[in-house]
Design an enzyme around this catalytic site. Structure first.
Site, short mmCIF file in Angstrom:
data_model
loop_
_atom_site.label_atom_id
_atom_site.label_comp_id
_atom_site.label_asym_id
_atom_site.label_seq_id
_atom_site.Cartn_x
_atom_site.Cartn_y
_atom_site.Cartn_z
N LEU A 1 -1.66 -10.03 -9.80
CA LEU A 1 -1.37 -8.88 -8.90
C LEU A 1 0.15 -8.55 -9.08
O LEU A 1 0.93 -8.72 -8.33
CB LEU A 1 -1.60 -9.56 -7.52
CG LEU A 1 -2.10 -8.44 -6.48
CD1 LEU A 1 -2.74 -8.99 -5.28
CD2 LEU A 1 -0.55 -7.70 -6.02
N TYR B 1 -0.36 1.97 -5.59
CA TYR B 1 0.27 0.74 -6.09
C TYR B 1 0.83 0.87 -7.42
O TYR B 1 1.62 0.09 -8.28
CB TYR B 1 -1.09 -0.31 -6.45
CG TYR B 1 -1.54 -0.79 -5.13
CD1 TYR B 1 -1.39 -0.37 -3.99
CD2 TYR B 1 -2.86 -1.49 -5.43
CE1 TYR B 1 -2.07 -1.05 -2.87
CE2 TYR B 1 -3.37 -2.19 -4.44
CZ TYR B 1 -3.16 -1.90 -3.00
OH TYR B 1 -3.71 -2.38 -2.05
N HIS C 1 -4.16 3.24 0.49
CA HIS C 1 -5.40 3.34 -0.08
C HIS C 1 -5.81 4.85 -0.26
O HIS C 1 -6.66 4.96 -1.41
CB HIS C 1 -6.62 2.48 0.41
CG HIS C 1 -6.24 1.07 0.52
ND1 HIS C 1 -5.38 0.49 1.70
CD2 HIS C 1 -6.31 0.10 -0.24
CE1 HIS C 1 -5.16 -0.67 1.36
NE2 HIS C 1 -5.72 -1.27 0.30
#
Length: 678
Positions: free
Chosen positions: A392, A420, A465
């Site tokens: 990750l 991200y 998100h």
């Protein structure tokens, strides 16, 4: 040779003839590392490694390292690596890809290049370098502390700890200071001596023999055991950080004098005398002869041509074209209409089958099939070496892709959410997109980056998100960004993105609207109007090609992504009122063909740009400006954008975004305004 280049670079800078004087003085021990490696071993070098570069040049006939480096120092267009765009250490012949300012940003791709060596053995092919190569990357003790370095070290250790082949030598050149900030004594050794996954070796960089022995052992471990080595080379920094750095401001005279007493040239001279190789007068004669040679070549170098025009500077942003490597598709194409996620999955299966060098990597893309199921069943079909579940760390994912691409593979990477990307975006800006530019098109790292993003996602939310900030992607020269609004276009854009990477060596981002992945219906539940048939393997949508619905003359709506569906719903709600409206889908968010956009809307009385990204720094600013520049009167133009806000959670998640009702209102406003003017 390395030392006199440093000294003369400062003299040239004082004359306005050299422009980048971070030198190698004190780090000349890296020459012994070069001697321990093969010339076919790829080397990602620290900017203080001129001695490594020169020593490797000496091992290959026909090289002219002094001349080449002086051309680089003087920013000559004849510079054989960057063409005068930057002072870099690099050479295609010597397998030294250029690095610009190596504040650890090159470590992730060195990790990727090392991983690629093992991958090519699995693929049964030959990449850029022999599969028994060792990858070297070098960096300083100060940049060791950068988050990029720590992320790369973690990714390397994480991979090696699990037994993944990682033939990598990470050379830390420890001079004890970062510009003016001291490195705590013992910090590097304490951090790395017992780090999982690594072999730790140390050497005295002032002693060429000690460094050579340690480097030989490091190369042996990496080459035979396929395991990473951290080679800690202690050295000294002389003459300050760079030509403009007056180290007297922060170092005492005693410290400067002590450092000068540790000069590796003095230590090496003593070594030669003790071993009976050269005497003092011979060393002095050699020293002065090299000085005169460098000075003479420098005068020739400053007379060589320089880059003079924007066209010359920009000519290497876009890489050269090469032959494609795809095989023809032999299978069937499913005819049942499907969602964007389903059709993307089918397209990726075809692409992996027809491009044997295509490798996918990302978090959860293998066994899980991705957060949204786009990569389902791919790992089961093509194996975990071609569909890689990564750790990750987006920075490591992008670095892995860059290293794979430089080794000859074709990486398709996944970033789980657009938000991200932001902690790793320098891998795109500072590494991937600049490599062709700074190597004059000699080195490239073609790749496709799939990023799930934008807003309107139900059942999730929050700004991590749902992220509608794409400015960071649009301002990177040479980077291409595609954004589909429907499943069929997603196939066409993905297949074109892979072609662009494979044949045109481009770096392409595929921005996939999360809210549209599983959308089937357009106006009401069950209408299946947003499900599409797979257009097949030959369908591609090249940069600049627009989509269009309708041919009304009263109003043109220009939009992309979610804005297309929202606009279609708004036009349906307007019924007969929308008869005079046409809808233009941009599809590509960079390299926009503004002449084509203008042609598509020029005969419409008004233009509305619907932009789901923020008002400031958004695509609509560029579109409106380009239309004005082409003669469209400002009173004919309007834009409807998201607010300059982060996206909230829950029911408020769309409050700051364009909506169907808002588009309806603005279309009516535009039509009424046009009617009143008529």
């Amino acid at each position: 040779m390395s030392r006199h280049l440093d000294l003369h670079a400062r003299r040239l800078q004082a004359r306005g003839e050299a422009f980048y004087t971070i030198g190698s003085a004190g780090h000349e021990g890296s020459a012994a590392v070069a001697r321990a490696l093969r010339t076919s071993d790829p080397a990602f070098l620290h900017y203080r490694d001129a001695a490594f570069f020169i020593e490797r040049s000496r091992q290959m006939p026909g090289q002219t390292p002094l001349w080449d480096l002086l051309l680089s120092f003087t920013a000559s267009a004849d510079d054989p690596i960057s063409g005068g765009r930057h002072k870099v250490l690099g050479s295609r012949d010597l397998n030294i890809p250029p690095q610009t300012s190596t504040i650890a940003s090159h470590l992730p791709k060195a990790m990727g290049a090392a991983h690629a060596l093992g991958l090519w053995r699995r693929l049964g092919g030959q990449g850029e370098w022999p599969t028994d190569s060792v990858v070297l990357c070098s960096f300083g003790d100060a940049s060791f502390n950068h988050s990029t370095a720590q992320g790369a070290l973690n990714a390397v250790g994480w991979s090696a700890y699990q037994g993944a082949p990682m033939p990598l030598v990470m050379l830390c050149e420890d001079n004890g200071i970062g510009i003016s900030t001291p490195t705590p004594k013992g910090w590097i050794a304490a951090s790395m001596a017992a780090r999982p996954g690594f072999h730790y070796l140390s050497c005295d960089g002032l002693d060429l023999l000690d460094t050579w022995r340690a480097a030989c052992e490091a190369a042996r471990i990496a080459r035979t055991m396929k395991q990473p080595v951290f080679l800690h080379m202690r050295c000294v920094r002389l003459y300050g950080h760079a030509g403009s750095d007056a180290q007297q401001a922060y170092l005492s005279p005693q410290r400067i004098k002590a450092d000068e007493a540790r000069d590796p040239l003095l230590v090496s001279a003593g070594l030669l005398r003790r071993l009976g190789v050269m005497e003092c007068d011979e060393i002095a004669t050699l020293y002065h002869a090299v000085s005169e040679r460098v000075a003479g070549l420098a005068e020739e170098a400053i007379a060589r041509p320089k880059l003079a025009t924007a066209q010359q500077v920009m000519s290497s942003i876009v890489p050269p074209v090469r032959p494609g490597r795809a095989m023809p598709w032999q299978g069937e194409v499913e005819s049942t209409p499907g969602t964007m996620a389903k059709l993307l999955n089918q397209a990726l299966q075809r692409l992996m089958a027809t491009h044997s060098h295509l490798v996918m990597a990302g978090e959860d893309i293998g066994r899980k099939g991705g957060v949204y199921g786009v990569t389902q069943r791919l790992q089961a079909r093509f194996g975990p070496h071609r569909v890689i579940d990564t750790l990750l760390d987006e920075q490591s994912i992008l670095g892995l892709g860059i290293g794979l691409a430089q080794s000859g593979a074709l990486p398709v990477l996944e970033i789980q959410f657009l938000a991200y990307l932001h902690n790793a975006e320098d891998q795109l800006r500072g590494e991937a997109a600049t490599l062709s530019f700074f190597s004059n098109g000699q080195y490239t790292n073609p790749m496709v980056i799939r990023i799930a993003g934008l807003g309107y996602q139900k059942g999730f939310g929050g700004h991590f998100h749902n992220d509608n900030a794409i400015a960071v992607l649009r301002d990177i020269p040479g980077l291409l960004v595609a954004c589909p609004s429907n499943a069929a276009d997603a196939v066409g854009l993905m297949q074109e993105a892979v072609r662009l990477a494979d044949e045109e060596q481009r770096v392409v981002v595929m921005l996939e609207p999360i809210a549209l992945y599983h959308t089937r219906d357009l106006l009401e539940e069950g209408d299946q109007a947003w499900s599409f048939a797979d257009p097949g393997p030959d369908f591609r949508l090249p940069p600049g090609e627009l989509g269009q619905w309708g041919d009304g003359l009263e109003l043109a709506i220009i939009t992309y992504g979610n804005g297309v569906m929202l606009s279609r719903r708004a036009l349906a709600a307007l019924g007969d009122e929308a008869a005079g409206v046409r809808l233009i889908d941009l599809r590509w968010l960079t390299a926009i063909d503004h002449d084509s956009v203008h042609h598509a809307v020029a005969n419409c009385r008004r233009v509305l740009v619907v932009d789901e990204c923020r008002r400031s720094g958004s695509l609509s600013e560029e579109v409106i400006t380009a239309l004005v520049e082409r003669g469209v009167a400002s009173h004919r133009l309007q834009r409807y954008t998201a607010e300059d806000s982060f996206i909230a959670l829950g029911r408020a998640s769309t409050a700051t975004l364009p909506c169907v009702e808002g588009i309806v209102a603005r279309v009516r406003e535009a039509l009424v305004a046009q009617s009143s003017m008529s």
